[in-house]
Design a protein around this motif. Structure first.
Motif, PDB file in Angstrom:
ATOM      1  N   LEU A 259      56.261  95.561 132.606  1.00 29.95           N
ATOM      2  CA  LEU A 259      56.939  94.355 133.061  1.00 29.95           C
ATOM      3  C   LEU A 259      57.916  94.669 134.193  1.00 29.95           C
ATOM      4  CD1 LEU A 259      57.770  92.577 129.666  1.00 29.95           C
ATOM      5  CD2 LEU A 259      55.812  92.190 131.185  1.00 29.95           C
ATOM      6  N   SER A 260      58.175  93.666 135.026  1.00 25.76           N
ATOM      7  CA  SER A 260      59.175  93.801 136.089  1.00 25.76           C
ATOM      8  C   SER A 260      60.556  94.025 135.481  1.00 25.76           C
ATOM      9  CB  SER A 260      59.192  92.537 136.945  1.00 25.76           C
ATOM     10  OG  SER A 260      57.935  92.282 137.514  1.00 25.76           O
ATOM     11  N   LEU A 261      61.484  94.431 136.305  1.00 23.75           N
ATOM     12  CA  LEU A 261      62.867  94.688 135.885  1.00 23.75           C
ATOM     13  C   LEU A 261      62.898  95.705 134.736  1.00 23.75           C
ATOM     14  CD1 LEU A 261      64.222  91.012 135.891  1.00 23.75           C
ATOM     15  CD2 LEU A 261      64.131  92.631 137.789  1.00 23.75           C
ATOM     16  N   PRO A 262      62.455  96.934 134.988  1.00 23.00           N
ATOM     17  CA  PRO A 262      62.351  97.935 133.927  1.00 23.00           C
ATOM     18  C   PRO A 262      63.682  98.268 133.255  1.00 23.00           C
ATOM     19  CG  PRO A 262      62.019  98.927 136.095  1.00 23.00           C
ATOM     20  CD  PRO A 262      61.977  97.455 136.291  1.00 23.00           C
ATOM     21  N   GLY A 263      64.785  97.937 133.883  1.00 26.07           N
ATOM     22  CA  GLY A 263      66.080  98.151 133.249  1.00 26.07           C
ATOM     23  C   GLY A 263      66.284  97.312 131.996  1.00 26.07           C
ATOM     24  N   LEU A 264      65.415  96.329 131.782  1.00 23.62           N
ATOM     25  CA  LEU A 264      65.496  95.485 130.583  1.00 23.62           C
ATOM     26  C   LEU A 264      64.565  95.963 129.469  1.00 23.62           C
ATOM     27  CD1 LEU A 264      65.479  91.916 132.231  1.00 23.62           C
ATOM     28  CD2 LEU A 264      67.454  93.302 131.563  1.00 23.62           C
ATOM     29  N   THR A 265      63.799  97.037 129.710  1.00 23.17           N
ATOM     30  CA  THR A 265      62.757  97.428 128.760  1.00 23.17           C
ATOM     31  C   THR A 265      63.306  97.729 127.373  1.00 23.17           C
ATOM     32  OG1 THR A 265      61.374  98.309 130.543  1.00 23.17           O
ATOM     33  CG2 THR A 265      60.877  99.045 128.322  1.00 23.17           C
ATOM     34  N   ALA A 266      64.377  98.489 127.271  1.00 22.34           N
ATOM     35  CA  ALA A 266      64.926  98.845 125.965  1.00 22.34           C
ATOM     36  C   ALA A 266      65.372  97.604 125.203  1.00 22.34           C
ATOM     37  CB  ALA A 266      66.082  99.828 126.123  1.00 22.34           C
ATOM     38  N   ALA A 267      66.023  96.679 125.892  1.00 21.39           N
ATOM     39  CA  ALA A 267      66.481  95.443 125.244  1.00 21.39           C
ATOM     40  C   ALA A 267      65.294  94.577 124.848  1.00 21.39           C
ATOM     41  CB  ALA A 267      67.414  94.679 126.175  1.00 21.39           C
ATOM     42  N   ARG A 268      64.238  94.574 125.659  1.00 20.18           N
ATOM     43  CA  ARG A 268      63.027  93.834 125.302  1.00 20.18           C
ATOM     44  C   ARG A 268      62.387  94.419 124.043  1.00 20.18           C
ATOM     45  NH1 ARG A 268      61.086  94.124 131.514  1.00 20.18           N
ATOM     46  NH2 ARG A 268      61.779  92.056 132.240  1.00 20.18           N
TER      47      ARG A 268
ATOM     48  N   GLY B 184      64.418  84.111 125.881  1.00 20.12           N
ATOM     49  CA  GLY B 184      65.130  84.717 124.772  1.00 20.12           C
ATOM     50  C   GLY B 184      64.521  86.036 124.340  1.00 20.12           C
ATOM     51  N   LEU B 185      63.216  86.203 124.530  1.00 22.12           N
ATOM     52  CA  LEU B 185      62.517  87.395 124.068  1.00 22.12           C
ATOM     53  C   LEU B 185      62.398  88.482 125.124  1.00 22.12           C
ATOM     54  CD1 LEU B 185      61.056  88.699 121.691  1.00 22.12           C
ATOM     55  CD2 LEU B 185      58.947  87.588 122.463  1.00 22.12           C
TER      56      LEU B 185
END
Length: 260
Positions: free
Chosen positions: A25-34, A114-115
């Motif tokens: 997914l785009s914006l890999p800085g959000l991966t852990a939170a996702r 939200g997810l």
């Protein structure tokens, strides 16, 4: 230009296909939170169905959404612009844009969730049900869960151009532009001109049409002041409230005569 959109409550079915790849997914800085949000949602929905329905705020008629969430790890994934439906996305009509318009959409639209936190319209996701107002047992309120990672990632995604914020208040709570980014951000309300009231359906539809107009025309306003002029040239009646001090967003009211 970066356009911030809300998701839709209703979503198309995932269908067959390769499952979700969080790392793609785009914006890999959000991966852990996702990953944390998906794990918590799947665990919730694999357990007590009534508890899951209560946490997610689902009516009896939406009971099947619990099973859908439980199957997220293996569900087929499709581009987000094929998953999100509803009034705003129908009016936006991404599938009917020409190739240049679709390319602009891929680079400028960001859908809050939200997810997932936020995704590009080309990101492949499965259909799901989890609004930003949900409090997952292991994470708490999702808006709070996303606030810190969003603060790290979104300023860079915003670049140095206009940020057009069309999110509802629940999704705006996950990331609020600050400082220099806020100064080039414009929020938009759509008002029924005779009553000066927001009416949900045509508020969403008009926002979809505004984005479609900008994409179709290849408009690239650099800041809120230029956006006002572009929208007026496109035939919209716009009232602008300029911020009283630096580091605050502009507020734009788009006035519509007819409710449709």
């Amino acid at each position: 230009m970066l356009v911030l959109l809300p998701p839709s409550e209703g979503k198309a079915n995932s269908g067959a296909g390769a499952p979700l790849e969080l790392d793609a997914l785009s914006l890999p800085g959000l991966t852990a939170a996702r990953r944390a949000a998906v794990t918590e949602l799947v665990e919730l929905c694999c357990g007590d169905e009534e508890k899951a329905r209560e946490v997610l705020g689902l009516s009896e008629g939406l009971r099947g959404e619990v099973a859908k969430n439980a199957g997220l790890p293996t569900a087929g994934a499709r581009p987000a612009d094929e998953i999100y439906t509803g009034v705003l996305y129908d009016a936006l009509g991404l599938a009917t844009l020409d190739a240049a318009g679709r390319q602009r959409a891929a680079g400028s639209l960001l859908v809050f969730s939200g997810l997932w936190g936020a995704v590009r319209v080309t990101d492949r996701i499965p259909s799901y049900r989890c609004s930003m107002g949900v409090k997952l047992p292991g994470l708490g309120a999702l808006a709070g869960h996303w606030r810190a990672p969003m603060a790290e990632v979104l300023p860079e995604a915003a670049g140095d151009g206009l940020v057009l914020d069309l999110r509802s208040s629940a999704y705006a709570a996950a990331w609020k532009p600050k400082g220099e980014v806020a100064g080039r951000t414009a929020t938009v309300r759509v008002l029924h001109a005779p009553t000066r009231k927001v009416v949900s359906h045509f508020n969403k539809a008009t926002k979809g049409r505004i984005v479609r107009s900008l994409l179709s025309e290849g408009a690239e306003p650099k800041d809120p002041a230029e956006l006002v002029e572009v929208l007026r040239d496109l035939g919209y009646e716009v009232e602008a409230q300029t911020p009283g001090k630096a580091g605050k967003a502009w507020s734009l009211d788009v006035l519509v005569e007819e409710i449709h």
